[in-house]
Design a protein around this motif. Sequence first.
Motif, PDB file in Angstrom:
ATOM      1  N   GLU A  18       0.730  -1.344   0.116  1.00  0.00           N
ATOM      2  CA  GLU A  18      -0.202  -0.079  -0.309  1.00  0.00           C
ATOM      3  C   GLU A  18       1.216   1.494  -0.319  1.00  0.00           C
ATOM      4  N   ALA A  19       1.765   1.390   0.787  1.00  0.00           N
ATOM      5  CA  ALA A  19       2.714   2.228   1.009  1.00  0.00           C
ATOM      6  C   ALA A  19       2.901   2.629  -0.942  1.00  0.00           C
ATOM      7  N   SER A  20       3.767   1.418  -1.716  1.00  0.00           N
ATOM      8  CA  SER A  20       4.007   1.447  -2.173  1.00  0.00           C
ATOM      9  C   SER A  20       3.585   2.248  -3.387  1.00  0.00           C
ATOM     10  N   LYS A  21       1.663   1.531  -3.298  1.00  0.00           N
ATOM     11  CA  LYS A  21       1.614   2.477  -4.005  1.00  0.00           C
ATOM     12  C   LYS A  21       1.167   3.931  -4.147  1.00  0.00           C
ATOM     13  N   LEU A  22       1.099   4.029  -2.753  1.00  0.00           N
ATOM     14  CA  LEU A  22       0.600   5.847  -2.420  1.00  0.00           C
ATOM     15  C   LEU A  22       2.079   6.535  -3.092  1.00  0.00           C
ATOM     16  N   LEU A  23       3.288   6.117  -2.997  1.00  0.00           N
ATOM     17  CA  LEU A  23       4.380   6.451  -3.470  1.00  0.00           C
ATOM     18  C   LEU A  23       4.081   7.179  -4.917  1.00  0.00           C
ATOM     19  N   ARG A  24       3.740   5.631  -5.101  1.00  0.00           N
ATOM     20  CA  ARG A  24       3.931   5.668  -7.055  1.00  0.00           C
ATOM     21  C   ARG A  24       2.664   6.356  -7.830  1.00  0.00           C
TER      22      ARG A  24
END
Length: 590
Positions: free
Chosen positions: A515-521
């Motif tokens: 989830e954090a990776s998707k937000l960063l993306r």
Amino acid sequence: MTSTSPLAKANTMMLVFLAVIIATLVPSSCDAFSTSGRRVSSVTNGGGRFRSEGVIRMVDDGDAGIKVPLDDTLLPPPTITTIDGDEDNNSQTTPPTTVFTATPVTITPTSKFIAATSKRNQTKVNSATLRFNNRLNQLAKNWDDSTAPKVETLLLDALEKYQLHLKEEQQEGTSSPSLEYTKKNNNMIIPNTISFTNAITAWARCTRKDSAKHAQALLDQMLHLYSSPKHNIDGKWDHIKPNKISYNSVITAWARSNERGSARKAEELLRNMYDFYNNDSGLDINCKPDARSFNAVINAVARSRDKNCADRAKFLLDEMGRLYNEGDDDLLPDALTFGAIINAYANSLEKGASDKAAQLLMHMESLYSMGFEEAKPTTFVYNACLNAFAKDPLICVKNEVQAGGNGNSTQSLNRAEKAEQLLDSMEKRYNEEKDWRIKPDIISYSTVINAHANSGTVNSGVNADGILRRMLHRYLMGDTKCRPNAIVFTAAIKAHSTSIDATLSLDDSEEEDVEASKLLRQEQLKASAKRCEDLLQELCLLYQLPGNDRSLKPTSVTFELVTGALTLAEDWEGVKRITALREEGMTQRD
């Protein structure tokens, strides 16, 4: 009180605005102010004829720069280049000689050139012929579609009158009529080599589609009159003997022709020129092909866009090297010849073509380091090589290259990064030598930006911003060759757009916090899309400043790239802003 012109005010406004733009650009590892230049240098073997060999190796060796091995001949034979990342074919080779086979030629030693030249016909030219040739020469300088037919008509009319006059004199029993009239009859025009060459030159400058065929027909007529005594009333006509200028003019006509197969015609004519020199001219040095002959043919082949045209042009370049090594010191290619071949590799869209282009650039560096001034790389040549990197289908493939002063460490670079290294080298060399012939221009920077756009990496946009910042800084420092335009801004926008595509293609499934990776993306997408919009807004403001030209006007492609980037980032408000800008803001000056 001193008044300031509107144009001066506009330029001042533009400079101030560009300074603001530079401040907004994202600093990156490719920033001109933090990157040490890399100069292309060569290692010689102590003198003599030589060549460089192998694919360019980008070696970061401090001040030493990029180095290549050399040996003791001028130019290399076709070499095998290994291309990393090509799964279908692990090696890329230049076509074998069966693709383009040149008949081996014989070059007479220089001492024999001089002896043969001293024996050539020294027939005097009468005043009528001189006036006639001067008239044809003046007409032949025109670049249009009507002068060449007129020149040819004048020539053929004079030739017909001369032949008729000879026939009448022969019937009256005059011996050696051509010689008699050359000496005594100042009113008789006697067409000679110069006459025919002027007519051929007129066709070479003619804008008609069939110009090359007419030029070839005149050369064929010269050969017919010179080498077929039985068709001439007074025997062999040495005064119409074709020379290198005659041949070169026809080669130039074929080189300028857009007719299909014109490059092949130019190649064939070069071979015929050697046949004529070796077999029919009496080893007359004025008939020997020179560098201009080869350069014209190479340029014709390189620009033909025929299949394998770049390799065919390279083969001709190797032939020049072979003949030079055999003693023909006239055959030395110039920078334009190298540039044409490099540009042909760029346009070939062949996998690994950029390596071949870079290898040719190394040849030029080697030749120049040995004292061949004409082989010094120019801005045109550098830009052609940069373009080869930008268009290489393997642009995304990284290669391990040596880095560091000790030569043991390596770094992995794709071809866009290699293009940036070459631009570094170009900048440093210009700063050291202050030679305007190698000065980077707007094409240099926009090509590297386009290379980063084509590389399709997550960092493409950041890298492009670094190059754009360097270019704008040079312009603010007074370099008018780096004046920004819509093309370079569009290329930078394209680079950010491809960064968005690369970001979307990332796989988050292996990340610890998905989830954090998707937000960063998502944040990265929005940042890249916003940067696209900012660049377009800046370009529009530059275009709307008073006194600026239409080169700053955004194109439909520019708007579509920005709209697409904002759509991918789901920035619908941004899409509305760009739509309004396109419909309202950019119509004020149309």
